[in-house]
Design an enzyme around this catalytic site. Structure first.
Site, PDB file in Angstrom:
ATOM      1  N   CYS A 118       0.801  -1.225   0.000  1.00 17.97           N
ATOM      2  CA  CYS A 118       0.000   0.000   0.000  1.00 17.97           C
ATOM      3  C   CYS A 118       0.834   1.276   0.000  1.00 17.97           C
ATOM      4  CB  CYS A 118      -0.996  -0.014   1.155  1.00 17.97           C
ATOM      5  SG  CYS A 118      -0.259  -0.009   2.814  1.00 17.97           S
ATOM      6  N   HIS A 165      -3.008   1.403   6.708  1.00 18.37           N
ATOM      7  CA  HIS A 165      -3.191   1.428   5.254  1.00 18.37           C
ATOM      8  C   HIS A 165      -2.846   2.833   4.786  1.00 18.37           C
ATOM      9  CE1 HIS A 165      -4.504   0.540   1.289  1.00 18.37           C
ATOM     10  NE2 HIS A 165      -5.492   1.420   1.319  1.00 18.37           N
ATOM     11  N   ASP A 204      -6.926   6.110  -3.799  1.00 22.84           N
ATOM     12  CA  ASP A 204      -6.238   4.925  -3.276  1.00 22.84           C
ATOM     13  C   ASP A 204      -5.869   3.981  -4.422  1.00 22.84           C
ATOM     14  OD1 ASP A 204      -5.248   2.805  -1.876  1.00 22.84           O
ATOM     15  OD2 ASP A 204      -7.004   2.494  -0.620  1.00 22.84           O
TER      16      ASP A 204
END
Length: 644
Positions: free
Chosen positions: A282, A340, A363
């Site tokens: 991530c 995250h 994202d």
């Protein structure tokens, strides 16, 4: 650069040289360092070029037109010889009377503020009464302009622009909410080839390959740009930059924790003819996207959500299953990542209205599809705070990431024998790097209202409708370092009028930041009783018992992986009523710091050599073998240095 004449070269009107005034324009357009050989300018602002001819020209005898080409799209516009201001609504050009010389002229060209981000071709057409002479002048790159108030990505404060556009250094926050660690990251937007890679991302996108003309037309919109680039940073649907991998061997690529900057990744992708770079997780996906957005002129920052929920069915509920002895099971499709990392980018949402302007979540980590592709956002942060579940794009998924409820279920023989609801665990802390500082800035309040944060609680329910009269909490007494014992504190509260005979089960498991725990490495059980104090005439005080437990380092040190995260859980069972209550914590086992000292102090001068000393102290009682020291410094060292 020499202008290329298309057709027979006339003796009386031959263009000798085109000067794109790269250095001057780059200073004026805040693009210094993005390219040394190509003109890079920002939309809505005028740039200057100088045309030099072989012979003197009677300027009044000719009409001059410029033409910009973008694929099959083209626009011609006249060059006005006047002092009249140029418009930012359409392509325009002018020559100031004082810049007219016999052999040369300086032309100021202004692009529309809604222009597409791309590399353009520029042509010159010179028309006399009987002839038209056409020249190819060259190419230039047009970027978004966060300095210009009419651009949708306009950002008002200079300190913000320095941090979120110009800074090529950043920090990523990882670990757990109780033990936050920071990792440096080099965004590398000024490294050679990075601009070219960012532009090429747009060119090889499925949207461009499918319909180039529509893609070029839509590239003026930062919302569209962000969605395309977000999908292109992962390779799940396209020729994207990074392949993700979260478990197993990384021998056929690079372990995600070994990356320290974006430039190396983008260079590898570009030089391999768009083969995905292995591997990312991530924070790597987010940092690469942050680099690309900053290069193309969209203010952006890397944001870490601690205890981020992955809610597959978007019902804002995450279920976790534990055994009656505190071992966590992998039974749910939903999960909670200890951290995250995603990106926030800044823009006006002219498609939604002024209430949703500002920071937007984007994202690039491939989790769930959005409109059929692996991307997420842009979604206004203000929409998350207001719980606008249907706001484009992907508001419900992002809201669950920061504000889902956690239902912890104690399971025995296939039956649920205990249940608790935790409304505080998810999104406990949301961090980004502070402006001009290495300290973290908390963004938690921008995602959650003050009322929500004040209402956080843990509700415990018992089976068979019994009103819970037993409570338990679990805390880590101090953040452990590698080699330290793990010290846990269990607090039990008896709210009933009876002495309770209890069994305490403790369990500790190692886990990765984005997955359920592995097998337990330590467990403990024992019997205890907790009393109550009765003052008579119906008055009593509930009793509290505190228990301390220590897990020696020998139990975990040989099992440590990259993340060093522990899931600890305690289950308390009333032997008479069969009531069960539980509590859980997840925390880091921190590594000891590496210390760096520069001979002569931390103040260094350009073009001088310096010696740097690196210190690490082994806190274990055993010898560490196979250690690798990696050193990297953009602008200080060439390439990454590794020493065993």
């Amino acid at each position: 650069m020499n202008g290329l004449y298309i057709g027979r070269v006339p003796d009386h009107c031959q263009l000798k040289f085109v000067n794109f005034e790269i250095h001057k324009n780059h200073i004026a357009h805040e693009t210094v360092g993005l390219s040394t050989h190509q003109l890079v300018v920002r939309r809505g602002w005028a740039f200057q070029l100088t045309l030099i001819f072989h012979q003197p020209i009677d300027w009044s005898a000719y009409n001059f037109e410029l033409e910009v080409q973008l694929g099959d799209l083209t626009e011609r516009f006249p060059v006005h010889f006047s002092s009249q201001c140029l418009t930012s609504l359409r392509w325009s050009a002018r020559v100031l009377p004082e810049s007219l010389l016999s052999h040369s002229v300086s032309v100021h060209v202004r692009s529309p503020v809604v222009s597409a981000v791309a590399s353009y071709h520029l042509l010159l057409h010179i028309q006399s009464q009987y002839h038209i002479f056409n020249y190819e002048l060259g190419t230039f790159v047009l970027l978004c302009n966060p300095w210009y108030k009419d651009d949708p990505v306009f950002m008002p404060l200079e300190v913000q622009l320095q941090e979120y556009i110009q800074s090529d250094y950043g920090l990523v926050y990882v670990g757990t909410h109780q033990s936050v660690r920071q990792q440096p990251w080099a965004f590398g937007q000024y490294e050679p080839g990075v601009l070219e890679a960012c532009l090429q991302l747009l060119q090889v996108s499925p949207q461009h390959q499918s319909d180039r003309q529509i893609d070029y037309l839509r590239r003026a919109d930062p919302v569209y740009l962000c969605r395309v680039l977000c999908a292109m940073v992962n390779c799940n649907d396209d020729q994207g930059v990074l392949a993700g991998k979260w478990q197993g061997s990384y021998a056929d690529g690079v372990c995600p924790t070994d990356w320290t900057g974006s430039a190396e990744i983008l260079h590898q992708w570009l030089s391999s003819n768009y083969s995905p770079v292995r591997y990312g997780q991530c924070w790597v996906f987010a940092c690469v996207l942050c680099t690309v957005l900053r290069v193309l002129g969209i203010p952006s920052r890397v944001v870490t959500v601690f205890n981020a929920a992955h809610d597959t069915n978007t019902n804002l509920i995450i279920e976790e299953y534990y055994s009656s002895k505190g071992q966590k099971f992998n039974l749910s499709k939903d999960s909670i990542w200890n951290f995250h990392v995603w990106v926030e980018c800044w823009m006006r949402r002219e498609d939604l209205g002024a209430d949703f302007n500002g920071w937007q979540v984007v994202d690039p980590t491939p989790q769930e599809k959005s409109a059929g592709i692996y991307c997420c956002g842009p979604c206004p942060v203000s929409a998350i705070q207001r719980r606008c579940l249907h706001c484009p794009f992907d508001a419900s998924f992002i809201l669950a990431s920061v504000d889902a409820d956690v239902i912890r279920l104690i399971v025995r023989d296939g039956l649920v024998v205990g249940r608790s609801v935790d409304t505080e665990w998810v999104g406990q802390l949301i961090y980004t790097k502070s402006i001009g500082s290495d300290k973290p800035e908390s963004l938690t309040h921008t995602y959650k209202t003050t009322n929500e944060m004040a209402l956080y609680s843990v509700h415990v329910t018992a089976p068979s409708g019994i009103v819970p009269r037993l409570e338990v909490s679990l805390d880590v007494e101090r953040s452990p370092y590698m080699g330290d014992a793990i010290c846990l504190c269990v607090t039990i509260s008896n709210h009933s009028r009876h002495t309770r005979f209890l069994t305490e089960h403790l369990n500790a498991q190692l886990k990765h930041y984005n997955s359920c725990p592995h097998e337990n490495f330590w467990k403990n059980s024992h019997q205890l009783e907790i009393h109550y104090t009765d003052f008579g005439i119906g008055s009593f005080v509930f009793s509290v018992m505190t228990l301390h437990h220590s897990i020696p380092a020998s139990q975990y040190k040989s099992l440590m992986a990259h993340d060093n995260i522990v899931n600890a859980a305690v289950v308390i069972k009333d032997m008479k009523t069969k009531e069960r209550v539980m509590a859980a914590q997840e925390f880091n086992i921190s590594s000891h710091e590496i210390n760096i000292e520069v001979e002569g102090g931390d103040s260094i001068q350009m073009k001088k050599n310096y010696i740097v000393h690196v210190f690490y102290t082994n806190q274990f009682s055993t010898v560490l073998s196979g250690a690798v020291l990696c050193v990297e410094g953009y602008g200080l060292l060439k390439n990454k240095h590794k020493t065993r």
